[in-house]
Scaffold this active site. Structure first.
Site, mmCIF file in Angstrom:
data_model
loop_
_atom_site.group_PDB
_atom_site.id
_atom_site.type_symbol
_atom_site.label_atom_id
_atom_site.label_comp_id
_atom_site.label_asym_id
_atom_site.label_seq_id
_atom_site.Cartn_x
_atom_site.Cartn_y
_atom_site.Cartn_z
ATOM 1 N N THR B 326 5.862 -48.441 5.392
ATOM 2 C CA THR B 326 7.206 -47.859 5.454
ATOM 3 C C THR B 326 8.254 -48.883 5.918
ATOM 4 O O THR B 326 9.306 -49.007 5.287
ATOM 5 C CB THR B 326 7.201 -46.613 6.354
ATOM 6 O OG1 THR B 326 6.254 -45.698 5.786
ATOM 7 C CG2 THR B 326 8.553 -45.954 6.427
ATOM 8 N N ARG B 356 13.712 -59.518 -7.230
ATOM 9 C CA ARG B 356 12.520 -59.816 -6.441
ATOM 10 C C ARG B 356 11.928 -61.196 -6.713
ATOM 11 O O ARG B 356 11.479 -61.875 -5.795
ATOM 12 C CB ARG B 356 11.446 -58.762 -6.727
ATOM 13 C CG ARG B 356 11.843 -57.447 -6.152
ATOM 14 C CD ARG B 356 10.858 -56.376 -6.493
ATOM 15 N NE ARG B 356 11.178 -55.188 -5.715
ATOM 16 C CZ ARG B 356 10.553 -54.041 -5.820
ATOM 17 N NH1 ARG B 356 9.549 -53.903 -6.678
ATOM 18 N NH2 ARG B 356 10.898 -53.023 -5.071
ATOM 19 N N HIS B 464 3.275 -56.194 -8.872
ATOM 20 C CA HIS B 464 3.402 -55.398 -10.100
ATOM 21 C C HIS B 464 3.073 -56.263 -11.312
ATOM 22 O O HIS B 464 3.457 -57.420 -11.372
ATOM 23 C CB HIS B 464 4.835 -54.872 -10.210
ATOM 24 C CG HIS B 464 5.005 -53.807 -11.253
ATOM 25 N ND1 HIS B 464 4.879 -52.468 -10.983
ATOM 26 C CD2 HIS B 464 5.286 -53.891 -12.585
ATOM 27 C CE1 HIS B 464 5.085 -51.766 -12.088
ATOM 28 N NE2 HIS B 464 5.326 -52.603 -13.082
ATOM 29 N N ALA B 508 9.902 -48.351 -11.591
ATOM 30 C CA ALA B 508 8.556 -48.014 -12.055
ATOM 31 C C ALA B 508 8.335 -46.506 -12.074
ATOM 32 O O ALA B 508 7.718 -45.973 -12.995
ATOM 33 C CB ALA B 508 7.498 -48.684 -11.180
HETATM 34 C C1 LIG Z 1 2.893 -50.362 -2.216
HETATM 35 C C2 LIG Z 1 3.698 -50.119 -3.457
HETATM 36 C C3 LIG Z 1 5.012 -49.659 -3.354
HETATM 37 C C4 LIG Z 1 5.745 -49.406 -4.498
HETATM 38 N N1 LIG Z 1 6.998 -48.899 -4.377
HETATM 39 C C5 LIG Z 1 7.683 -48.542 -5.489
HETATM 40 C C6 LIG Z 1 8.924 -47.856 -5.382
HETATM 41 O O1 LIG Z 1 9.405 -47.558 -4.288
HETATM 42 N N2 LIG Z 1 9.561 -47.510 -6.534
HETATM 43 C C7 LIG Z 1 9.046 -47.784 -7.772
HETATM 44 O O2 LIG Z 1 9.665 -47.439 -8.759
HETATM 45 N N3 LIG Z 1 7.850 -48.425 -7.884
HETATM 46 C C8 LIG Z 1 7.162 -48.795 -6.788
HETATM 47 N N4 LIG Z 1 5.931 -49.392 -6.919
HETATM 48 C C9 LIG Z 1 5.351 -49.532 -8.257
HETATM 49 C C10 LIG Z 1 4.770 -48.200 -8.710
HETATM 50 O O3 LIG Z 1 4.295 -47.477 -7.599
HETATM 51 C C11 LIG Z 1 3.614 -48.371 -9.690
HETATM 52 O O4 LIG Z 1 4.025 -49.167 -10.754
HETATM 53 C C12 LIG Z 1 3.187 -46.994 -10.202
HETATM 54 O O5 LIG Z 1 2.692 -46.232 -9.137
HETATM 55 C C13 LIG Z 1 2.167 -47.078 -11.300
HETATM 56 O O6 LIG Z 1 1.829 -45.761 -11.640
HETATM 57 P P1 LIG Z 1 0.736 -45.490 -12.729
HETATM 58 O O7 LIG Z 1 0.642 -44.007 -12.885
HETATM 59 O O8 LIG Z 1 0.996 -46.293 -13.934
HETATM 60 O O9 LIG Z 1 -0.598 -46.087 -12.072
HETATM 61 P P2 LIG Z 1 -1.289 -45.799 -10.653
HETATM 62 O O10 LIG Z 1 -0.479 -44.915 -9.807
HETATM 63 O O11 LIG Z 1 -1.701 -47.092 -10.089
HETATM 64 O O12 LIG Z 1 -2.561 -44.956 -11.081
HETATM 65 C C14 LIG Z 1 -3.550 -45.500 -11.902
HETATM 66 C C15 LIG Z 1 -4.883 -44.912 -11.502
HETATM 67 O O13 LIG Z 1 -5.858 -45.206 -12.493
HETATM 68 C C16 LIG Z 1 -7.077 -45.441 -11.837
HETATM 69 N N5 LIG Z 1 -7.965 -46.204 -12.707
HETATM 70 C C17 LIG Z 1 -7.905 -47.523 -13.010
HETATM 71 N N6 LIG Z 1 -8.919 -47.872 -13.820
HETATM 72 C C18 LIG Z 1 -9.644 -46.730 -14.044
HETATM 73 C C19 LIG Z 1 -10.824 -46.438 -14.781
HETATM 74 N N7 LIG Z 1 -11.491 -47.393 -15.443
HETATM 75 N N8 LIG Z 1 -11.279 -45.171 -14.780
HETATM 76 C C20 LIG Z 1 -10.630 -44.194 -14.081
HETATM 77 N N9 LIG Z 1 -9.525 -44.422 -13.355
HETATM 78 C C21 LIG Z 1 -9.030 -45.668 -13.337
HETATM 79 C C22 LIG Z 1 -6.675 -46.183 -10.586
HETATM 80 O O14 LIG Z 1 -7.678 -46.085 -9.597
HETATM 81 C C23 LIG Z 1 -5.395 -45.472 -10.197
HETATM 82 O O15 LIG Z 1 -5.629 -44.418 -9.305
HETATM 83 C C24 LIG Z 1 5.190 -49.664 -5.775
HETATM 84 C C25 LIG Z 1 3.887 -50.143 -5.871
HETATM 85 C C26 LIG Z 1 3.134 -50.364 -4.740
HETATM 86 C C27 LIG Z 1 1.739 -50.866 -4.866
#
Ligand SMILES: Cc1cc2nc3c(=O)[nH]c(=O)nc-3n(C[C@H](O)[C@H](O)[C@H](O)COP(=O)(O)OP(=O)(O)OC[C@H]3O[C@@H](n4cnc5c(N)ncnc54)[C@H](O)[C@@H]3O)c2cc1C
Lengths: 238, 527
Positions: B326, B356, B464, B508
């Protein structure tokens, strides 16, 4: 292979005990059905223990009959959870499996791939298991009787498999099941509240409500999930 | 003797199955078998991957399917949950697979920052923070990514972002803080924050919508292969292989497979294979499951991937562990309100309004870890909450001091240089011109004149992956010949071509939710 079958029998036994609990099962145990069971298919302690009354605890009331049907009249499992009579199930398995002398599940149980597990001579069944599932059950039972995991701790406290895996559902146990004995959640949160950093409480994490089994695995070593991302947190199991 | 008896017993046990109780279960088993579907497929499966890799050993199409599911979604973050919510229509079985034991991926641990040029509360107007538009958001996004992003995809993101936010507020119970930030690379105040101040605020809202419509999440279940017969444009995805514990199952996918498996920041080998400068020594802000195998599985059945070298560092991670907690979001939220970054010499080293990648490189160039963000009491309610800051102080993350000299002493940086830096910055702000770094001052910015003052240490960590699977505006995965692969969709960080060379903070979440929803809607039409 022979071992596997033996284990199956044992698992069946435990499971059947559980199955017998609950209203439906009690209904099934009416006298008409009981008469249909051929004597050869009835399980009884006397098959192995000639002096079977000697193996009863001292405090046990006198019993005339060594058949499971008779045992079940008092020891029918009470659904799931910590019901005192469920200890019978846990205790029988522990004593028979831990010395590895009687691992043949089918001494007491009956089962066929895809079918439920029954206790020989007693109506009612538990689950419906494939061969693979049955092998897994047997393996877990054999390991749990002397493992260093939480499954052993449960078993020795009289909590049998079916106490958590109600109705023969294998797989992950829901939090509500754990919490029925260990809950409510608020007390756990209180118990593990860190003095220094109140928001580093493993029972109240920023991931929201997560499964108890994420950390508290039963059939394998426990692990502290928090440490995967926060390796410096001072967290350990008591 | 006894053993013989036991054998006899077990033999009997197996034969004697004619009890009425067994009849019932046998029927149940037969029904179960029928439900599995008996269609058989045979022959080799398409596999364009390197057969020398164990992951991609030669594969034979499964002879039977263990289960049939209408829409399978891989990954339970913003994109997967949103896709599931839209894919759930009457009579459709929708399952999200998640390899981790908890749901939410990077989404649930994220910083909670969501960019939208507007929202149903009209926060920007209410807080009197100037003008914005979908086009302005689009142009910032394209520029912030050095124009590597595809304009037609970016336009979808920026125009539909407010709608995505309102969807969560109206249907998922999302609550927003009454603040709005102007963050690095953005030319307007458009960064929203949920009340929780972390991504969980959004994931819980979308999960509520998705589960309310009947979607199921299967934890501890990983995708391990995608079944497709050949690479003909008309050949659809047939099914998938999944693994739970040591159990493997083959699933027939009736309507569509949606890949929402996130980025690959935690895949050290993969990230360095595309971008050698992302060395293993870098910390990482991501959850341990952020690995790239799903991209490889998709490539092995013909999917195209692009811009894989674009990997972003988050400039403000906790210096020792790389965690983005946080407190680590404050330096990101602060530039629009006058936060100042200084290095260990007590000097500014970059325009705080920068993107960034620029801030991260400037930090690395200072040659001394860490650098610090400096703010004062007045800025706190604009960026977050007093409570969060107090907690951060307890953890030793924020440092507080009544005077700048005392703050410098606590940080062990030269007090005289530091005080001069801050008073110069105050002067530039008053004059509206930054001769050193060209900071774009606004009326909302607060000078660092009144204490107490605060500092937080910061250092870049891998954050990212902008590259990934190529998709079109319908979220269909595109193959290496330029054709959509039938029944295969993707959304979120697993895709590439939206953010370009550098993702702007807060973009994102709208990307994942907007394209996740598009994938969910279209998946239903695909079967
Ligand atoms: C600490 C942090 C802070 C962030 N803050 C921000 C913010 O404030 N604002 C913003 O816009 N973005 C932010 N981002 C970026 C954003 O959070 C991510 O880009 C976004 O969460 C991605 O979402 P997603 O649904 O694509 O994937 P994710 O939320 O990463 O979900 C993907 C899921 O797929 C699962 N998975 C992977 N491979 C497999 C497999 N082979 N079989 C089954 N499951 C699998 C993973 O375990 C994971 O749970 C941040 C990122 C981080 C790490």
């Amino acid at each position: 292979m022979k071992n596997a079958w033996q284990c199956l029998v044992w698992c069946i036994f435990v499971l059947s005990l559980v199955v017998l609990g609950g209203e439906n099962q009690l209904q099934a145990a009416n006298s008409k059905q009981r008469q249909q069971i051929k004597p050869a298919k009835r399980a009884s302690c006397i098959k192995c223990h000639d002096q079977w009354s000697d193996i009863l605890p001292n405090t046990h009331q006198l019993v005339q009959n060594a058949r499971f049907e008779a045992c079940m009249q008092c020891h029918a499992p009470q659904g799931w959870g910590m019901a005192p009579l469920n200890k019978f199930d846990a205790h029988l398995h522990l004593t028979h499996l831990s010395n590895k002398t009687s691992e043949n599940c089918f001494n007491c149980h009956q089962w066929k791939p895809g079918a439920g597990l029954t206790l020989l001579g007693v109506p009612g069944k538990y689950g419906a298991f494939t061969q693979e599932e049955f092998n897994a059950l047997r393996q877990i039972y054999l390991s749990a009787v002397d493992s260093r995991f939480l499954d052993n701790r449960h078993l020795t406290q009289g909590v049998s498999c079916s106490a958590c895996h109600a109705n023969g559902v294998i797989g992950q146990v829901r939090n509500s099941t754990c919490l029925s004995c260990h809950g409510p959640m608020e007390t756990l949160v209180e118990k593990t509240a860190p003095q220094q950093h109140p928001d580093r409480n493993p029972h109240k994490s920023h991931l929201g409500e997560i499964d108890c089994t994420v950390c508290h695995m039963q059939h394998g070593p426990q692990k502290i999930y928090c440490l995967e991302c926060h390796p410096k947190f001072d967290l350990h199991f008591k | 003797m006894k053993e013989k008896e036991e054998n006899k017993q077990s033999g009997e046990a197996i034969e004697s199955i004619s009890h009425p109780n067994f009849e019932i279960s046998r029927r149940a088993v037969l029904q179960g078998a029928a439900a599995l579907g008996v269609a058989t497929i045979s022959g080799m499966a398409l596999n364009l991957a390197n057969p020398a890799e164990a992951e991609a050993a030669n594969r034979v199409m499964p002879k039977k399917w263990d289960e049939t599911i209408d829409v399978v979604i891989v990954g339970s973050g913003f994109a997967g949950l949103s896709a599931a919510a839209e894919a759930c229509v009457k009579g459709s079985k929708v399952v999200i697979l998640e390899k981790r034991p908890t749901y939410g991926g990077n989404s649930i641990i994220n910083g909670g920052e969501f960019n939208a040029w507007d929202d149903e509360l009209h926060l920007r107007k209410q807080l009197n923070l100037g003008e914005d538009s979908p086009d302005q958001h689009k142009n910032d996004t394209l520029k912030g990514g050095d124009n590597y992003g595809f304009p037609e995809l970016v336009e979808i993101l920026t125009s539909k972002a407010p709608e995505a936010l309102n969807w969560m507020i109206d249907n998922g119970g999302l609550k927003l803080r009454e603040i709005l930030n102007r963050t690095g690379g953005h030319s307007a105040y458009r960064t929203h924050t949920c009340v929780e101040g972390v991504g969980r605020g959004y994931t819980e809202a979308i999960k509520k919508i998705a589960e309310g419509k009947g979607a199921e999440i299967r934890l501890n279940t990983a995708l391990t292969w995608i079944w497709r017969k050949d690479s003909d444009a008309q050949t659809p995805i047939e099914g998938i292989e999944i693994q739970t514990g040591n159990k493997t199952k083959n699933i027939k996918v009736r309507k569509a497979l949606i890949l929402t498996s996130g980025g690959f920041s935690r895949d050290i080998k993969m990230r360095q294979s595309f971008n050698p400068s992302i060395v293993p020594e870098f910390n990482c802000t991501n959850q341990p499951g952020a690995t790239g195998e799903v991209i490889r599985y998709a490539q092995a059945v013909g999917a195209d991937a692009l811009q894989m070298a674009f990997i972003q560092l988050y400039p403000y991670a906790e210096p020792e562990t790389g965690i983005l907690d946080t407190p680590a979001v404050y330096p990101f939220r602060g530039p629009g309100y006058g936060i100042v970054y200084v290095n260990k010499m007590g000097k500014r080293f970059v325009n705080e309004m920068e993107r960034r990648d620029v801030v991260s490189m400037a930090q690395i160039k200072t040659g001394a870890k860490p650098t610090y963000s400096i703010f004062n009491e007045e800025m706190i309610p604009k960026m977050g909450t007093k409570e969060e800051v107090e907690k951060g102080i307890q953890k030793g993350r924020f440092i507080r001091a009544e005077t700048l000299a005392d703050l410098a002493a606590q940080l062990q940086i030269p007090a005289d240089v530091f005080q001069e830096t801050i008073s110069n910055h105050n002067k530039y702000l008053a004059e509206g011109k930054d001769p050193e770094f060209g900071r774009q001052f606004t009326k909302a910015m607060i000078p660092l004149t009144n204490g107490p003052f605060y500092a937080i240490a910061q250092w870049p960590a891998v954050h990212h992956t902008m590259g990934g699977l190529r998709i079109d505006k319908d979220a269909q995965v595109i193959d290496i010949w330029g054709n959509p692969i039938q029944k295969l969709f993707a959304a979120g960080e697993v895709t590439g071509g939206i953010h370009g060379a550098n993702r702007l903070g807060g973009n994102a979440i709208p990307d994942c939710i907007v394209f996740g929803r598009i994938a969910g809607v279209n998946a239903n039409k695909a079967g």
